[in-house]
Enzyme design. Structure first.
Site, short mmCIF file in Angstrom:
data_model
loop_
_atom_site.label_atom_id
_atom_site.label_comp_id
_atom_site.label_asym_id
_atom_site.label_seq_id
_atom_site.Cartn_x
_atom_site.Cartn_y
_atom_site.Cartn_z
N CYS A 97 3.62 -8.41 -3.79
CA CYS A 97 2.55 -7.90 -2.93
C CYS A 97 2.01 -9.06 -2.12
CB CYS A 97 1.44 -7.31 -3.81
SG CYS A 97 0.00 -6.73 -2.88
N HIS A 139 3.84 1.89 -3.30
CA HIS A 139 3.03 0.67 -3.45
C HIS A 139 1.89 0.67 -2.43
CE1 HIS A 139 2.74 -3.90 -4.02
NE2 HIS A 139 2.00 -3.68 -2.95
N GLU A 140 2.22 0.96 -1.17
CA GLU A 140 1.19 0.92 -0.12
C GLU A 140 0.18 2.06 -0.29
OE1 GLU A 140 1.10 -1.78 1.36
OE2 GLU A 140 3.13 -2.41 0.86
N HIS A 143 -2.47 1.10 -2.63
CA HIS A 143 -3.48 0.23 -2.03
C HIS A 143 -4.64 1.04 -1.43
CE1 HIS A 143 -2.24 -3.95 -2.21
NE2 HIS A 143 -1.03 -3.69 -1.80
NI NI Z 1 0.70 -4.85 -1.86
#
Ligand code: NI
Length: 188
Positions: A97, A139-140, A143
């Protein structure tokens, strides 16, 4: 276009929930362009708006696939993504990340997912993503809810990641003048 500062682990904004995008205007397009440039400069394959300090549900991504007859690059900006479905089958791969520079850990994610999202013009799309693209999108999307990849790690790896980020932060902090004096007087 400009490269923006990437917020690192420890910055409280990374733990906040991002807000749905309602205006598909030039400010949004400018933000997306800056994020693409910031992501490429890092370099990384994905970047979420909270990582540049903006609490909007937007991420950028770009992956280059090696193929027999050359390489193909796909990516762009994804606004207001909603996870519709995820496969039971998992994939495990090294994941990092941009908010944890230099850290990678093996992490299991669904091998595919179906996501509803909007483009920068506000047009709605539904896309099935798989393999590395699924890893990046999930993953995004995490966030945008204040979830970080270390949250998916086993306790031992999570503690190791936090310890190494603490060390990086300490190394980056300017030293006290007294310490500098001391170091200058040391041989070598
Ligand atoms: Ni990330």
């Amino acid at each position: 276009m400009s490269v923006r500062e990437i917020r690192l682990f420890g910055d409280p904004i990374l733990r906040q929930e991002a807000h749905e995008v309602g205006s598909f205007d030039r400010h949004l397009r400018r933000l997306a362009r800056d994020m693409l440039e910031t992501m490429r400069a890092a370099p990384g394959v994905g970047l979420a708006a909270p990582q540049v300090g903006v609490l909007k549900r937007l991420f950028t991504w770009e992956i280059t696939f090696e193929e027999e007859d050359g390489t193909t690059t796909t990516g762009g900006a994804v606004v207001n993504p909603v996870l519709l479905e995820r496969g039971d089958e998992e994939q495990t791969g090294e994941e990092g990340c941009l908010s944890f520079p230099g850290l990678f850990f093996p992490l299991a994610r669904p091998r595919w997912a179906r996501v509803r999202w909007q483009d920068l013009a506000g047009e709605e799309h539904t896309t099935e993503v798989e393999d590395l693209t699924a890893r990046v999108w999930l993953h995004e999307m995490d966030h945008l809810d204040g979830i970080l990849f270390i949250d998916h790690l086993a306790l031992h790896d999570r503690q190791e990641a936090m310890r190494r980020m603490r060390e990086q932060r300490l190394a980056d902090e300017p030293e006290e003048p007294g310490e500098n004096l001391l170091l200058r007087n040391l041989p070598g």
